[in-house]
Design an enzyme around this catalytic site. Structure first.
Site, PDB file in Angstrom:
ATOM      1  N   ARG A   9      14.038  -8.224 -13.034  1.00 55.06           N
ATOM      2  CA  ARG A   9      13.126  -8.646 -12.346  1.00 55.06           C
ATOM      3  C   ARG A   9      12.108  -9.678 -12.011  1.00 55.06           C
ATOM      4  O   ARG A   9      12.057 -10.441 -11.142  1.00 55.06           O
ATOM      5  CB  ARG A   9      11.681  -7.290 -12.903  1.00 55.06           C
ATOM      6  CG  ARG A   9      12.475  -6.475 -12.105  1.00 55.06           C
ATOM      7  CD  ARG A   9      11.030  -5.223 -13.167  1.00 55.06           C
ATOM      8  NE  ARG A   9      10.581  -4.276 -12.685  1.00 55.06           N
ATOM      9  CZ  ARG A   9      10.410  -3.574 -12.042  1.00 55.06           C
ATOM     10  NH1 ARG A   9       9.667  -4.038 -11.199  1.00 55.06           N
ATOM     11  NH2 ARG A   9      10.185  -1.982 -11.204  1.00 55.06           N
ATOM     12  N   HIS A  44      15.952   3.539  -3.480  1.00 60.59           N
ATOM     13  CA  HIS A  44      15.939   3.088  -4.630  1.00 60.59           C
ATOM     14  C   HIS A  44      16.779   4.117  -5.413  1.00 60.59           C
ATOM     15  O   HIS A  44      16.773   5.426  -4.930  1.00 60.59           O
ATOM     16  CB  HIS A  44      14.414   3.552  -4.236  1.00 60.59           C
ATOM     17  CG  HIS A  44      13.591   2.826  -4.078  1.00 60.59           C
ATOM     18  ND1 HIS A  44      12.930   2.829  -2.753  1.00 60.59           N
ATOM     19  CD2 HIS A  44      12.738   1.763  -4.816  1.00 60.59           C
ATOM     20  CE1 HIS A  44      12.365   2.052  -2.287  1.00 60.59           C
ATOM     21  NE2 HIS A  44      12.319   1.417  -3.275  1.00 60.59           N
ATOM     22  N   LEU A  73       0.835  -0.828   0.185  1.00 63.33           N
ATOM     23  CA  LEU A  73      -0.015   0.342  -0.412  1.00 63.33           C
ATOM     24  C   LEU A  73       1.109   1.305   0.056  1.00 63.33           C
ATOM     25  O   LEU A  73       2.052   1.389   0.979  1.00 63.33           O
ATOM     26  CB  LEU A  73      -0.949  -0.046   1.155  1.00 63.33           C
ATOM     27  CG  LEU A  73      -1.682   1.040   1.562  1.00 63.33           C
ATOM     28  CD1 LEU A  73      -2.744   1.455   0.283  1.00 63.33           C
ATOM     29  CD2 LEU A  73      -2.659   1.090   2.933  1.00 63.33           C
ATOM     30  N   ARG A  74       0.888   1.554  -1.402  1.00 58.60           N
ATOM     31  CA  ARG A  74       1.950   3.344  -1.367  1.00 58.60           C
ATOM     32  C   ARG A  74       0.321   4.419  -0.635  1.00 58.60           C
ATOM     33  O   ARG A  74      -0.047   4.838  -1.384  1.00 58.60           O
ATOM     34  CB  ARG A  74       1.574   3.759  -2.540  1.00 58.60           C
ATOM     35  CG  ARG A  74       2.633   2.101  -3.155  1.00 58.60           C
ATOM     36  CD  ARG A  74       4.410   2.257  -2.807  1.00 58.60           C
ATOM     37  NE  ARG A  74       5.411   4.104  -3.223  1.00 58.60           N
ATOM     38  CZ  ARG A  74       5.404   4.556  -3.786  1.00 58.60           C
ATOM     39  NH1 ARG A  74       5.289   3.868  -4.927  1.00 58.60           N
ATOM     40  NH2 ARG A  74       5.632   5.873  -4.177  1.00 58.60           N
ATOM     41  N   LYS A 111      15.980  -4.486   0.349  1.00 59.60           N
ATOM     42  CA  LYS A 111      15.070  -4.083  -0.842  1.00 59.60           C
ATOM     43  C   LYS A 111      16.023  -2.973  -1.341  1.00 59.60           C
ATOM     44  O   LYS A 111      16.402  -1.669  -1.086  1.00 59.60           O
ATOM     45  CB  LYS A 111      14.266  -3.569  -1.186  1.00 59.60           C
ATOM     46  CG  LYS A 111      13.416  -3.001  -2.624  1.00 59.60           C
ATOM     47  CD  LYS A 111      12.202  -2.358  -2.056  1.00 59.60           C
ATOM     48  CE  LYS A 111      11.487  -2.029  -3.681  1.00 59.60           C
ATOM     49  NZ  LYS A 111      10.268  -1.601  -3.381  1.00 59.60           N
TER      50      LYS A 111
END
Length: 217
Positions: free
Chosen positions: A178, A114, A30-31, A141
């Site tokens: 990916r 990121h 959920l962003r 991540k």
């Protein structure tokens, strides 16, 4: 079959719940940075054991600029439903606060990095990974942008010396990483309607790819 996390982009909690019910995935990110209303969070309770709560900072792809203390308040607000995971950036002033919050409520931590402009060198990425390991998150991540197909190799090499890692490249030239990530990570991210990140596969596309590779349930 490897686990897939569907990315939920919604303006309201009601819309988010509707998308969760419509699209089958193993987990749902959920962003929160896309939400325009935070009312009725309790509607997410039936899905909390599959929920990754992310309040992404704008420098790492967030939908809008949210001050750090306000981001922390949002994490605290969603702590009421005890999601499976909180995702927080390594380079954030609230990283330790979110880790402590997760520990208190029994949620796991995804520590993330990121880079939407490039893929740093392997040495730089390994240094970032080492810094993340020191904070002892449950999952790490690392996501970069592939300008060249060779960038995939820089990211994939990180898997040699790390467990519980999710690492891949964004962009059309990063799609191969990916697929690799789907095979060797705890789970990988897919879109359920509109792609959030460049080169992101849909749930259906990734499942088809995994079936072709023989990765079936």
């Amino acid at each position: 079959m490897p686990k897939l996390a569907g990315v939920i982009i919604a303006k309201t909690i009601e819309e988010a719940v509707k998308k969760i019910k419509l699209h089958e995935a193993d987990l749902y990110e959920l962003r929160v940075d896309y939400l325009e209303s935070m009312e009725n969070i309790e509607l997410l309770l039936p899905h909390s054991n599959k929920l990754i709560v992310t309040v992404r900072k704008v420098e790492e792809g967030g939908a809008k600029r949210i001050e750090e203390q306000e981001r922390l308040k949002l994490f605290e607000k969603f702590a009421k439903i005890k999601p499976a995971y909180f995702d927080v950036e390594l380079y954030s002033n609230i990283v330790e606060d979110v880790i402590n919050l997760s520990s208190k409520i029994g949620s796991k931590v995804i520590l993330s990095y990121h880079n939407f402009s490039k893929t740093p060198s392997y040495q730089t990425l390994q240094s970032i990974l080492d810094s993340m390991i020191e904070l002892e998150p449950d999952i790490i991540k690392i996501v970069t942008y592939a300008r060249d197909f060779r960038d995939n190799i820089e990211v994939i090499k990180l898997y040699e010396n790390s467990e519980n890692l999710i690492a891949f490249c964004m962009g059309e030239k990063g799609k191969i990483s990916r697929i690799f990530s789907a095979l060797y990570s705890p789970f990988t991210y897919v879109s359920i309607d509109n792609s959030v990140a460049p080169g992101q596969f849909t749930v259906g596309e990734m499942r088809k790819i995994l079936e072709l590779l023989g990765e079936t349930k």
